[in-house]
Design an enzyme around this catalytic site. Sequence first.
Site, mmCIF file in Angstrom:
data_model
loop_
_atom_site.group_PDB
_atom_site.id
_atom_site.type_symbol
_atom_site.label_atom_id
_atom_site.label_comp_id
_atom_site.label_asym_id
_atom_site.label_seq_id
_atom_site.Cartn_x
_atom_site.Cartn_y
_atom_site.Cartn_z
ATOM 1 N N ASP A 113 45.589 38.892 38.831
ATOM 2 C CA ASP A 113 44.727 38.258 37.843
ATOM 3 C C ASP A 113 45.172 38.680 36.448
ATOM 4 O O ASP A 113 44.908 39.800 36.009
ATOM 5 C CB ASP A 113 43.274 38.685 38.080
ATOM 6 C CG ASP A 113 42.334 38.152 37.014
ATOM 7 O OD1 ASP A 113 42.167 36.930 36.939
ATOM 8 O OD2 ASP A 113 41.771 38.969 36.251
ATOM 9 N N TYR A 118 43.839 39.996 27.990
ATOM 10 C CA TYR A 118 44.160 41.362 28.401
ATOM 11 C C TYR A 118 45.270 41.973 27.545
ATOM 12 O O TYR A 118 45.447 43.190 27.538
ATOM 13 C CB TYR A 118 44.576 41.408 29.870
ATOM 14 C CG TYR A 118 43.564 40.837 30.841
ATOM 15 C CD1 TYR A 118 42.244 40.590 30.457
ATOM 16 C CD2 TYR A 118 43.928 40.521 32.149
ATOM 17 C CE1 TYR A 118 41.317 40.056 31.349
ATOM 18 C CE2 TYR A 118 43.012 39.993 33.044
ATOM 19 C CZ TYR A 118 41.710 39.754 32.637
ATOM 20 O OH TYR A 118 40.809 39.225 33.520
ATOM 21 N N LYS A 146 44.809 32.976 32.207
ATOM 22 C CA LYS A 146 43.598 32.348 31.682
ATOM 23 C C LYS A 146 43.701 32.179 30.161
ATOM 24 O O LYS A 146 44.354 32.977 29.485
ATOM 25 C CB LYS A 146 42.368 33.195 32.037
ATOM 26 C CG LYS A 146 42.157 33.358 33.545
ATOM 27 C CD LYS A 146 40.861 34.068 33.899
ATOM 28 C CE LYS A 146 40.913 35.550 33.662
ATOM 29 N NZ LYS A 146 41.879 36.252 34.527
ATOM 30 N N HIS A 180 38.936 30.644 30.602
ATOM 31 C CA HIS A 180 38.358 31.969 30.842
ATOM 32 C C HIS A 180 36.835 31.970 30.754
ATOM 33 O O HIS A 180 36.159 32.645 31.538
ATOM 34 C CB HIS A 180 38.947 32.974 29.845
ATOM 35 C CG HIS A 180 38.986 34.372 30.348
ATOM 36 N ND1 HIS A 180 39.984 35.264 30.008
ATOM 37 C CD2 HIS A 180 38.154 35.069 31.154
ATOM 38 C CE1 HIS A 180 39.773 36.424 30.595
ATOM 39 N NE2 HIS A 180 38.655 36.338 31.289
#
Length: 365
Positions: A113, A118, A146, A180
């Site tokens: 993921d 991030y 995402k 997201h």
Amino acid sequence: SSMFVRPRSHHFLHFEVSSSCVSPMALGSPLLSGRRFAQRSRHRLLGVAAKALCLAPLAWRGCTRVASVTIPSLTLSGGGRMQQLALGLYNVPREQVDSAVRSALDAGIRNFDFASFYGNEAECGAAVRQWLGEGHDRSELFVTTKVWTTDLGDSAAALRSAKISIDELGLGPVDCVMVHWPRPGKHVEAYVALEALVREGLTKSLGISNYSPADFEDLMKTATVKPEVNTFENNPMLYRKEWVDYFQSKGLVVQAYKPLQRGGAVLSCDAVQGIAARLGKSPAQVCLRWNIEKGNVVIFKSKTPARIAENVDIFDFSLTPEDMAALDALTTEAAKAEALHHWEERRNGTPAPWGEGLRPERRSV
């Protein structure tokens, strides 16, 4: 020291016993007599072997590194296969990504993921490419990325962000691209723009993340490529039963994040502790197994090899109907209200690591 053990499957497993299992003092101290030294060494190594024969795939509390576990997969509506466990890279510092990804791959994880939010996709891609360079096949993996809320302002921004992620990862077409968060008034247009990625062969599927049933119904009035996965928080202390049932009935795979509340209260509550003690498992393993038995994919996050191996070792036991009911009952109305407040804040826009505007151009490592 090391040893070989032949389990019943007749495959050899190589065990590396670290100093935390058999200390250098115990093995080499001149203070021990030869007989006492031999007995102590033999008993401890036999203990490792016995553990291995009973739980061959288990990485034993950081003491033993063993062969990876076979993790079940679910079939997506488009025919793709997705392991029921995934490693999430949220809040993993860039300099620790390589170790985390490698530990997950060694433990048998093939589902990852990733996300622009991030801030570590370049490192994630580099770690996976190194593993692929050792002779592994890209088809073994399921890779998700995402698009964050700050890139949902218009179609061009959403498409740009997704293409930067795909480029940064450097793994060729990804397996799934998600919106997201369903930003009101923006997410439908963004999702429809991402449909071009499927037509161009840059992703095999599209997904959604943190979508409520109402958001999904709003999306499907316009979308022509149906999402195959919805990712949202789900754990025994925040059981979104209505969401789980709804999306599974629509043919989407439900992917749960924060299954352990990031080390929160769910791990210390009496119900979880009691079930774990009875089964000889950790509270984390019980919580992960709960989501698995709901038919979900589960994203967990860890940077510790022993913890990753422990989280993977959840396929040699099951929970009783009474266990499941006890865990289901942990969700309170107060927990639902708090989660709703957080959900509304996030979906209405949260600054990204790069700030309020569009994401930066491609990074490389």
